[in-house]
Motif scaffolding. Structure first.
Motif, mmCIF file in Angstrom:
data_model
loop_
_atom_site.group_PDB
_atom_site.id
_atom_site.type_symbol
_atom_site.label_atom_id
_atom_site.label_comp_id
_atom_site.label_asym_id
_atom_site.label_seq_id
_atom_site.Cartn_x
_atom_site.Cartn_y
_atom_site.Cartn_z
ATOM 1 N N ARG A 44 49.311 75.002 30.645
ATOM 2 C CA ARG A 44 48.166 75.292 29.759
ATOM 3 C C ARG A 44 46.872 75.361 30.573
ATOM 4 O O ARG A 44 46.618 74.523 31.432
ATOM 5 C CB ARG A 44 48.085 74.192 28.702
ATOM 6 C CG ARG A 44 46.885 74.336 27.781
ATOM 7 C CD ARG A 44 46.951 73.271 26.709
ATOM 8 N NE ARG A 44 45.721 73.307 25.878
ATOM 9 C CZ ARG A 44 45.568 72.590 24.776
ATOM 10 N NH1 ARG A 44 46.540 71.771 24.374
ATOM 11 N NH2 ARG A 44 44.449 72.681 24.083
ATOM 12 N N SER A 45 46.052 76.337 30.295
ATOM 13 C CA SER A 45 44.761 76.466 30.983
ATOM 14 C C SER A 45 43.720 75.567 30.301
ATOM 15 O O SER A 45 43.894 75.141 29.156
ATOM 16 C CB SER A 45 44.294 77.926 30.970
ATOM 17 O OG SER A 45 44.057 78.355 29.634
ATOM 18 N N GLY A 46 42.662 75.342 31.021
ATOM 19 C CA GLY A 46 41.608 74.505 30.429
ATOM 20 C C GLY A 46 40.440 74.262 31.401
ATOM 21 O O GLY A 46 40.365 74.851 32.481
ATOM 22 N N ARG A 47 39.543 73.376 30.964
ATOM 23 C CA ARG A 47 38.331 73.067 31.746
ATOM 24 C C ARG A 47 38.131 71.561 31.822
ATOM 25 O O ARG A 47 38.319 70.841 30.826
ATOM 26 C CB ARG A 47 37.097 73.702 31.101
ATOM 27 C CG ARG A 47 35.814 73.480 31.889
ATOM 28 C CD ARG A 47 34.636 74.108 31.171
ATOM 29 N NE ARG A 47 33.415 73.983 31.953
ATOM 30 C CZ ARG A 47 32.677 72.889 32.020
ATOM 31 N NH1 ARG A 47 33.026 71.808 31.329
ATOM 32 N NH2 ARG A 47 31.588 72.870 32.776
ATOM 33 N N ILE A 48 37.737 71.104 33.002
ATOM 34 C CA ILE A 48 37.419 69.688 33.219
ATOM 35 C C ILE A 48 35.945 69.603 33.641
ATOM 36 O O ILE A 48 35.488 70.357 34.502
ATOM 37 C CB ILE A 48 38.319 69.070 34.311
ATOM 38 C CG1 ILE A 48 39.799 69.162 33.918
ATOM 39 C CG2 ILE A 48 37.913 67.610 34.566
ATOM 40 C CD1 ILE A 48 40.743 68.708 34.990
ATOM 41 N N GLY A 49 35.221 68.700 33.009
ATOM 42 C CA GLY A 49 33.818 68.489 33.380
ATOM 43 C C GLY A 49 33.600 67.090 33.935
ATOM 44 O O GLY A 49 34.095 66.108 33.368
ATOM 45 N N VAL A 50 32.900 67.012 35.038
ATOM 46 C CA VAL A 50 32.558 65.731 35.679
ATOM 47 C C VAL A 50 31.035 65.693 35.837
ATOM 48 O O VAL A 50 30.431 66.682 36.276
ATOM 49 C CB VAL A 50 33.246 65.569 37.045
ATOM 50 C CG1 VAL A 50 32.879 64.227 37.675
ATOM 51 C CG2 VAL A 50 34.752 65.712 36.912
ATOM 52 N N GLY A 51 30.426 64.553 35.492
ATOM 53 C CA GLY A 51 28.970 64.490 35.612
ATOM 54 C C GLY A 51 28.435 63.079 35.737
ATOM 55 O O GLY A 51 29.133 62.093 35.476
ATOM 56 N N LEU A 52 27.186 63.021 36.134
ATOM 57 C CA LEU A 52 26.462 61.745 36.246
ATOM 58 C C LEU A 52 25.026 61.999 35.777
ATOM 59 O O LEU A 52 24.326 62.847 36.344
ATOM 60 C CB LEU A 52 26.469 61.237 37.692
ATOM 61 C CG LEU A 52 25.713 59.925 37.924
ATOM 62 C CD1 LEU A 52 26.447 58.762 37.237
ATOM 63 C CD2 LEU A 52 25.579 59.628 39.420
ATOM 64 N N GLU B 142 19.470 53.472 32.932
ATOM 65 C CA GLU B 142 20.929 53.433 32.984
ATOM 66 C C GLU B 142 21.481 54.759 33.483
ATOM 67 O O GLU B 142 20.855 55.812 33.336
ATOM 68 C CB GLU B 142 21.506 53.137 31.599
ATOM 69 C CG GLU B 142 21.251 51.720 31.112
ATOM 70 C CD GLU B 142 21.936 51.443 29.791
ATOM 71 O OE1 GLU B 142 22.337 50.290 29.567
ATOM 72 O OE2 GLU B 142 22.056 52.391 28.984
ATOM 73 N N CYS B 143 22.681 54.660 34.094
ATOM 74 C CA CYS B 143 23.425 55.838 34.532
ATOM 75 C C CYS B 143 24.664 55.989 33.652
ATOM 76 O O CYS B 143 25.294 54.988 33.256
ATOM 77 C CB CYS B 143 23.874 55.682 35.985
ATOM 78 S SG CYS B 143 22.599 56.132 37.171
ATOM 79 N N SER B 144 25.001 57.229 33.357
ATOM 80 C CA SER B 144 26.219 57.502 32.585
ATOM 81 C C SER B 144 27.111 58.407 33.409
ATOM 82 O O SER B 144 26.756 59.562 33.690
ATOM 83 C CB SER B 144 25.866 58.158 31.244
ATOM 84 O OG SER B 144 27.039 58.481 30.526
ATOM 85 N N LEU B 145 28.271 57.890 33.825
ATOM 86 C CA LEU B 145 29.267 58.640 34.575
ATOM 87 C C LEU B 145 30.371 59.049 33.596
ATOM 88 O O LEU B 145 30.905 58.209 32.869
ATOM 89 C CB LEU B 145 29.837 57.768 35.696
ATOM 90 C CG LEU B 145 30.979 58.359 36.516
ATOM 91 C CD1 LEU B 145 30.500 59.543 37.343
ATOM 92 C CD2 LEU B 145 31.587 57.286 37.423
ATOM 93 N N PHE B 146 30.708 60.355 33.574
ATOM 94 C CA PHE B 146 31.696 60.799 32.577
ATOM 95 C C PHE B 146 32.650 61.822 33.181
ATOM 96 O O PHE B 146 32.315 62.546 34.121
ATOM 97 C CB PHE B 146 31.007 61.383 31.340
ATOM 98 C CG PHE B 146 30.221 62.632 31.619
ATOM 99 C CD1 PHE B 146 30.833 63.889 31.540
ATOM 100 C CD2 PHE B 146 28.885 62.574 31.976
ATOM 101 C CE1 PHE B 146 30.117 65.037 31.805
ATOM 102 C CE2 PHE B 146 28.159 63.720 32.236
ATOM 103 C CZ PHE B 146 28.772 64.963 32.158
ATOM 104 N N VAL B 147 33.867 61.866 32.585
ATOM 105 C CA VAL B 147 34.879 62.889 32.870
ATOM 106 C C VAL B 147 35.414 63.338 31.513
ATOM 107 O O VAL B 147 35.826 62.510 30.690
ATOM 108 C CB VAL B 147 36.025 62.340 33.747
ATOM 109 C CG1 VAL B 147 37.098 63.416 33.952
ATOM 110 C CG2 VAL B 147 35.491 61.871 35.096
ATOM 111 N N GLU B 148 35.401 64.656 31.262
ATOM 112 C CA GLU B 148 35.856 65.184 29.974
ATOM 113 C C GLU B 148 36.730 66.407 30.204
ATOM 114 O O GLU B 148 36.640 67.067 31.250
ATOM 115 C CB GLU B 148 34.660 65.545 29.089
ATOM 116 C CG GLU B 148 33.754 66.596 29.688
ATOM 117 C CD GLU B 148 32.522 66.847 28.827
ATOM 118 O OE1 GLU B 148 32.228 66.010 27.956
ATOM 119 O OE2 GLU B 148 31.848 67.877 29.056
#
Length: 460
Positions: A379-387, A393-399
């Motif tokens: 399956r195709s798709g997209r992954i997002g990584v950000g800070l 405060e810092c918000s680190l995320f993976v979606e």
């Protein structure tokens, strides 16, 4: 027999004429002698009057004006026969007339008493306005006073008071004119004396300031020389300190390089051992666990490489490190999966070394989970990584937009070993771990404070 005297005609008249001529000659001789005496007297007075200007050459050596006043009185005595002479000068402080000279000194009270009388009658003020000698009777009605102002072209300097002697003789007009000349010269001499005194005071002040300035200049030179010595000494000391610091930096660089090489070598050795174990493992579960461990060690290698390149073992610029980490993971875990797109949205936040290591391991776990489970069956798709930095405060995320997580029944969080590891890392950061369902997909974020470098051992 009688004789009669026979007078020759004209004899008696001739004798009378002779006597008259002799009398006239004697009168002329007396007159000539008187005029010559007056001439000598006049010349003496003119010389005395003009000689008052001689004070100008010696004024600079005078300490007070008393000599000028004494000479003035002495020369006036040559003009007029005076019983008493007094001079009052204007006091600069209150503009009042103060006694400055009296001869004889025992007549000072007599003069002061008559002066008060003349002031009350207004005669003193009138005499000040006159530009000539003023004759007036004293308080006793017998004494005759001569008043004359001592004035220059600019102002009144004082007042001369003279008491004529009981037999003053005849007072001539030229004597009074010479009196005015004498007193004018005396006033000018007094003014010159005041001017010299003022100039001398200025000169003394200037000399004192020049001496003080010279002393200050000497002190300044001494201080400058001392300062130069101190600067020289401090420069030598600073050069020694700089040399020691340079040696210390060189030692630090050598140590840093050696530590980096050893750590990198050890991590690569660990990765090699894990790779060998993975190849020999017959169980796919064991092989997968060893692969995950390799990815974690690779994340630590990237952190170490970032620290070495930056030359700072305390802080890491996280955005370049995060970009390198995600690209490494995508190439190793999703090789050949062109259908998976990776997006990076990270601010360049500087983190402490321990924080950067924890965040890198969290991204490694979450990204590996996405690549391994979010897109099954090609399956195709997209992954997002950000800070993102939000306030303090810092918000680190993976979606991702994949199939989503399988959450446990008792909690709303996944219960796998990898997520337990993420939870432990979030706790080590002092942060908050959140799981959010997307439509489609899942978002996992860790919110923490970037203040200070977190310390503590990494979980195993």
């Amino acid at each position: 027999m009688s004789f009669c005297t026979i007078k020759q005609p004209g004899t008696s008249s001739a004798m009378n004429n002779t006597k008259e001529l002799k009398h006239q000659v004697r009168q002329l001789e007396s007159r000539i002698e008187f005029l010559e005496e007056q001439k000598r007297f006049t010349l003496d007075l003119l010389e005395a009057a003009s000689s008052l200007g001689d004070f100008q050459t010696a004024i600079g050596r005078l300490q007070d004006p008393s000599i000028i006043l004494q000479e003035t009185a002495s020369r006036i005595q040559q003009l007029l026969s005076m019983r008493t002479q007094a001079i009052y000068l204007v006091d600069e402080r209150d503009s009042d007339f103060k006694p400055a000279f009296c001869s004889p000194a025992e007549d000072s009270e007599f003069v002061a008493e008559n002066l008060a009388h003349l002031i009350d009658k207004g005669i003193f003020a009138w005499a000040l306005r006159e530009k000539r000698p003023v004759f007036i009777s004293g308080k006793d009605g017998v004494s005759r006073f001569v008043l004359h102002a001592l004035a220059t072209s600019s102002r009144v300097r004082g007042m001369y008071l003279g008491v004529l002697s009981d037999k003053p003789g005849e007072v001539y007009d030229y004597s009074l004119a010479l009196l005015s000349i004498l007193l004018a010269n005396s006033a000018n001499a007094l003014e010159s004396f005041e001017l010299y005194k003022w100039i001398n005071k200025i000169n003394q002040d200037l000399e004192q300031k020049v001496r003080a300035l010279a002393t200050s200049e000497q002190e300044l030179k001494r201080h400058r020389y001392h300062l130069q010595e101190l600067v020289g000494e401090r420069t030598v000391e600073l050069n020694k300190v700089v040399d020691r610091l340079k040696d210390s930096v060189r030692e630090k660089d050598i140590l840093h390089k050696e530590v980096h090489q050893r750590v990198t070598g050890n991590l690569q050795a660990i990765m090699g051992l894990l790779s060998l174990q993975s190849e020999r493992a017959g169980d796919d579960v064991v092989r997968g666990a060893l692969g995950e461990s390799q990815a974690r060690v690779r994340a630590l290698c990237l952190i170490q490489e970032s620290l070495y390149r930056a030359g700072n073992i305390a802080n890491v610029e996280f955005q370049p490190y995060l970009a390198s980490l995600t690209q490494e993971l995508l190439q190793s875990l999703a090789s050949g999966r062109a259908d998976i797109e990776l997006g990076l949205d990270a601010q360049n936040v500087t983190l402490g070394m321990d924080q950067a290591v924890s965040c890198g391991l969290i991204v490694n776990e979450l990204l590996a989970n996405c690549l391994g489970h979010a897109f099954p069956g090609g399956r195709s798709g997209r992954i997002g990584v950000g800070l993102r930095l939000r306030g303090a405060e810092c918000s680190l995320f993976v979606e991702d937009d994949g199939v989503g997580l399988s959450l446990g029944s008792e909690s709303r969080e996944p219960q796998s070993l990898g997520f337990q590891f993420v939870r432990s890392l979030a706790a080590q950061l002092g942060g908050r771990l959140d799981f959010t369902r997307l439509d489609p997909g899942t978002r996992v974020s860790v919110t923490f404070s970037p203040c200070g470098t977190q310390s503590g051992a990494l979980p195993v």
